[in-house]
Enzyme design. Structure first.
Site, short mmCIF file in Angstrom:
data_model
loop_
_atom_site.label_atom_id
_atom_site.label_comp_id
_atom_site.label_asym_id
_atom_site.label_seq_id
_atom_site.Cartn_x
_atom_site.Cartn_y
_atom_site.Cartn_z
CE1 TYR A 1 -3.34 2.76 0.29
CE2 TYR A 1 -3.46 2.41 2.66
CZ TYR A 1 -3.87 3.08 1.52
OH TYR A 1 -4.82 4.06 1.62
CG ASP B 1 -11.15 0.19 1.92
OD1 ASP B 1 -10.38 -0.56 2.54
OD2 ASP B 1 -11.11 1.44 2.03
#
Length: 290
Positions: A153, A245
């Site tokens: 990420y 998410d």
């Protein structure tokens, strides 16, 4: 919960799009409950509780069959809440863990038996503190011994500096949220072209075409993010994943409607074939292929 933290949507809409049988929500989280699984003292934010029961109920409501649960930075390297959710899933969830550089193979094996199939490296400076490159390489080497992949990420402007490290990782790499492109610059922005070049030149790199709600500058229905996801799905149909998410940590403007996010899928993967790869074939190969 932080004072300005936006909790997840309490009543998402029922999607118009019906995912194909066996569809996987390949990026979601569980938070707490904090009384049972306290948040890390080193955390940069404190979210609301978002339990395994709520996650699995949302999975069923949205028409999905499986989850990939990703350890979030608020829980640090204590994967207890993640492992608890995986063990409660009846084999319908896999996990992505966060571990310390001195983790042992035995500890990783225990996580594997619970359903973990990857480790996550977070390079977003506002969420985690920096660590030496050697720490990542040490963990990656151990994870690779179990056949795991590496989830990374980062923010788009930081990719160039990360390329040497990514080239050294001894496993498949899955990039969160399309490398967080700068949507205002369009798909021709140099940072996004650099990311596309990475995927073109390194066949071990995958990406999640996720989080339009996090990337959009215009808000729902996230028209400005569609070209980015559509470009990646068209170019790399066998190396893309999708997820909600949920519960959407650190949203700054609104709590997204998860039903709307599911309907967004058809805009980036417009054919049955692309939807089957994105939602079923690719995540099953990566997370349940063993």
């Amino acid at each position: 919960m932080d004072e300005n933290y936006i909790p997840f949507h309490p009543n998402p809409s029922k999607p118009k799009f019906t995912p194909p049988p066996g569809a996987v929500d390949a990026h979601c989280h569980v938070f707490g409950p904090s009384l049972k699984f306290p948040f890390a003292t080193s955390r940069k934010y404190t979210p609301c509780d978002a339990t395994k029961e709520q996650l699995f109920a949302l999975r069923d409501f949205l028409g999905f069959s499986r989850n990939v649960i990703v350890q979030a930075s608020c829980h640090g390297s204590d994967n207890s809440a993640l492992v608890d959710a995986l063990k409660s899933s009846n084999g319908l969830a896999r996990g992505v863990a966060v571990v310390k550089h001195d983790v042992t193979i035995g500890e990783l094996q225990e996580l594997h038996e619970a359903g973990v199939r990857a480790v996550r490296f977070n390079f977003v400076k506002r969420l985690v503190d920096a660590a030496p490159k050697e720490n990542y390489l040490t963990v990656a080497s151990k994870a690779a011994q179990l056949g795991w992949h590496i989830v990374v990420y980062f923010e788009a402007q930081d990719l160039e500096g990360l390329l040497p490290l990514l080239a050294q990782l001894p496993a498949d790499i899955v990039v969160d949220h399309m490398g967080t492109p700068q949507v205002a610059g369009g798909v021709e922005h140099p940072d996004f072209l650099r990311f596309i070049n990475l995927m073109e030149t390194n066949k071990r790199v995958w990406t999640k075409v996720t989080c339009p709600e996090r990337l959009s500058l215009t808000g729902p229905p996230y028209d400005d993010v569609v070209p980015f996801g559509a470009e990646l799905v068209e170019r790399f149909p066998d190396r893309v994943l999708w997820g909600t998410d949920w519960p959407h940590p650190n949203m700054r403007t609104h709590a997204p409607d998860d039903g709307m996010l599911v309907d967004y899928i058809t805009r980036i993967a417009p054919t049955d074939e692309l939807q089957q790869k994105l939602l079923v074939d690719n995540p099953m190969r990566l997370y349940w292929g063993d």
